[in-house]
Design a protein around this motif. Sequence first.
Motif, PDB file in Angstrom:
ATOM      1  N   ASP A  76       0.855  -1.185   0.000  1.00  0.00           N
ATOM      2  CA  ASP A  76       0.000   0.000   0.000  1.00  0.00           C
ATOM      3  C   ASP A  76       0.897   1.243   0.000  1.00  0.00           C
ATOM      4  O   ASP A  76       1.603   1.494   0.970  1.00  0.00           O
ATOM      5  CB  ASP A  76      -0.852  -0.045   1.277  1.00  0.00           C
ATOM      6  CG  ASP A  76      -2.039   0.863   1.183  1.00  0.00           C
ATOM      7  OD1 ASP A  76      -3.100   0.355   0.812  1.00  0.00           O
ATOM      8  OD2 ASP A  76      -1.894   2.060   1.468  1.00  0.00           O
ATOM      9  N   ILE A  77       0.879   1.971  -1.116  1.00  0.00           N
ATOM     10  CA  ILE A  77       1.817   3.096  -1.296  1.00  0.00           C
ATOM     11  C   ILE A  77       1.047   4.403  -1.427  1.00  0.00           C
ATOM     12  O   ILE A  77       0.057   4.469  -2.161  1.00  0.00           O
ATOM     13  CB  ILE A  77       2.619   2.929  -2.614  1.00  0.00           C
ATOM     14  CG1 ILE A  77       3.115   1.505  -2.807  1.00  0.00           C
ATOM     15  CG2 ILE A  77       3.705   3.992  -2.742  1.00  0.00           C
ATOM     16  CD1 ILE A  77       4.378   1.134  -2.162  1.00  0.00           C
ATOM     17  N   HIS A  78       1.531   5.416  -0.762  1.00  0.00           N
ATOM     18  CA  HIS A  78       0.968   6.751  -0.964  1.00  0.00           C
ATOM     19  C   HIS A  78       2.094   7.733  -1.188  1.00  0.00           C
ATOM     20  O   HIS A  78       3.136   7.663  -0.543  1.00  0.00           O
ATOM     21  CB  HIS A  78       0.141   7.191   0.250  1.00  0.00           C
ATOM     22  CG  HIS A  78      -1.168   6.480   0.329  1.00  0.00           C
ATOM     23  ND1 HIS A  78      -2.234   6.774  -0.497  1.00  0.00           N
ATOM     24  CD2 HIS A  78      -1.574   5.455   1.110  1.00  0.00           C
ATOM     25  CE1 HIS A  78      -3.236   5.975  -0.207  1.00  0.00           C
ATOM     26  NE2 HIS A  78      -2.868   5.149   0.754  1.00  0.00           N
ATOM     27  N   PHE A  79       1.888   8.658  -2.083  1.00  0.00           N
ATOM     28  CA  PHE A  79       2.737   9.835  -2.322  1.00  0.00           C
ATOM     29  C   PHE A  79       4.099   9.581  -2.981  1.00  0.00           C
ATOM     30  O   PHE A  79       4.513  10.344  -3.831  1.00  0.00           O
ATOM     31  CB  PHE A  79       2.942  10.643  -1.015  1.00  0.00           C
ATOM     32  CG  PHE A  79       1.649  10.944  -0.325  1.00  0.00           C
ATOM     33  CD1 PHE A  79       0.646  11.669  -0.966  1.00  0.00           C
ATOM     34  CD2 PHE A  79       1.388  10.470   0.961  1.00  0.00           C
ATOM     35  CE1 PHE A  79      -0.567  11.932  -0.338  1.00  0.00           C
ATOM     36  CE2 PHE A  79       0.174  10.724   1.586  1.00  0.00           C
ATOM     37  CZ  PHE A  79      -0.801  11.461   0.934  1.00  0.00           C
ATOM     38  N   ASP A  80       4.834   8.556  -2.556  1.00  0.00           N
ATOM     39  CA  ASP A  80       6.201   8.416  -3.046  1.00  0.00           C
ATOM     40  C   ASP A  80       6.324   7.229  -4.011  1.00  0.00           C
ATOM     41  O   ASP A  80       6.339   6.067  -3.593  1.00  0.00           O
ATOM     42  CB  ASP A  80       7.143   8.222  -1.837  1.00  0.00           C
ATOM     43  CG  ASP A  80       8.601   8.311  -2.250  1.00  0.00           C
ATOM     44  OD1 ASP A  80       8.883   8.288  -3.462  1.00  0.00           O
ATOM     45  OD2 ASP A  80       9.457   8.403  -1.343  1.00  0.00           O
ATOM     46  N   TYR A  81       6.466   7.552  -5.302  1.00  0.00           N
ATOM     47  CA  TYR A  81       6.538   6.480  -6.311  1.00  0.00           C
ATOM     48  C   TYR A  81       7.772   5.608  -6.123  1.00  0.00           C
ATOM     49  O   TYR A  81       7.785   4.428  -6.489  1.00  0.00           O
ATOM     50  CB  TYR A  81       6.518   7.095  -7.724  1.00  0.00           C
ATOM     51  CG  TYR A  81       7.811   7.745  -8.140  1.00  0.00           C
ATOM     52  CD1 TYR A  81       8.180   8.992  -7.651  1.00  0.00           C
ATOM     53  CD2 TYR A  81       8.682   7.100  -9.018  1.00  0.00           C
ATOM     54  CE1 TYR A  81       9.378   9.584  -8.007  1.00  0.00           C
ATOM     55  CE2 TYR A  81       9.881   7.688  -9.396  1.00  0.00           C
ATOM     56  CZ  TYR A  81      10.225   8.929  -8.877  1.00  0.00           C
ATOM     57  OH  TYR A  81      11.413   9.499  -9.237  1.00  0.00           O
TER      58      TYR A  81
END
Length: 350
Positions: A76-81
């Motif tokens: 689960d990733i947010h904001f930072d590719y």
Amino acid sequence: MTKKVSVGNIFIGGGESVKIQTMSDVKTTCVDKIVEQIEEVSFLGCDLFRVAVKNFDDAKAIKQIKNRTKMPIVADIHFDYKLGIEAINNGVDKIRINPGNIGADANLEALAKVIKDNNVAVRVGSNTGSIEKEYLEKYGKSAAALAESALKKVSLLERHGVDNIVISAKASSASLTAQTYRYLSQKTDYPLHLGVTEAGTLENGVVKSSVAMGALLLDGIGDTIRVSLTAPIAEEVITAKRILRAVGLDKNYAEVISCPTCGRTAWDLQSLVKEVEAFTAKYDKPFKIAVMGCVVNGPGEAKDCDIGIAGGDGKCVIFKKGEVYKTLAFGEHKQEFLSEIEKLYNEKHN
Ligand code: SF4
């Protein structure tokens, strides 16, 4: 039928069985605890396991987790590719991202390349808190706004050649969730990840999730489900499994039916039902058992059951397919019923 998307050693969509997911509630770097949770939910029927990736240590921990389990892992990733790229380089099978919150298009392009090179699946979508402004203005807070917002994010990925996609569009209301997925199912062939967001506590969240997901699954909509509960993650998987059973998508278990009891009931069947459920929890092939309050109506009402028991007048009867098979005195009925269940199950399935 939806497109089939591969996630590690399983598939989502394309007529495959509906997959059950849950998400860890501990730090991803607590590898021992994560592996313990995976083992627990795997036993309960979970197919995919999601972890939060908040930093590079989390992303790196995925390698250790993958070394200790076969279950596909979702990051689960947010904001930072870059966290997405790191998670993939550490062997994650699927990532959940919001292409709208990872900055410039070049970031998405770089992430998309790694996604494609590693044949990783992606979940994108929306929830009521992340509807794109243009759709909120156009449609208000509605099914169309949620669904179109999710589809916009899909198009961002497609522009970079990514099509191993699963879509979600969750609301915290059962009706809005159901309306949104119905809308999506008309507009896309990508597999759908069903869920009610912020569904609440075990008691209320189970009802809300069952209403929304049950309605959709009965209409053939939904390829993977997560029941989000403010409760231990095992409860999410147990509930998901029960939903799939209730809608007839999982028939490989012992279904125990029991009457609600009424003024005709002259014995304690509540405790017996619990014991029968516990005794048959290990069964993994179709079998149907009835525990009924009275002999007058019980056997007839439970005619389609393989075996059942009904009580009355100081004695119990065991019946098979609605026909009385044996009469027993109270006291001996429990052990005898359990052993008849076991015998019949083995005759039927071995
Ligand atoms: S099976 Fe008998 S005891 Fe149970 S609800 Fe029906 S009538 Fe009442």
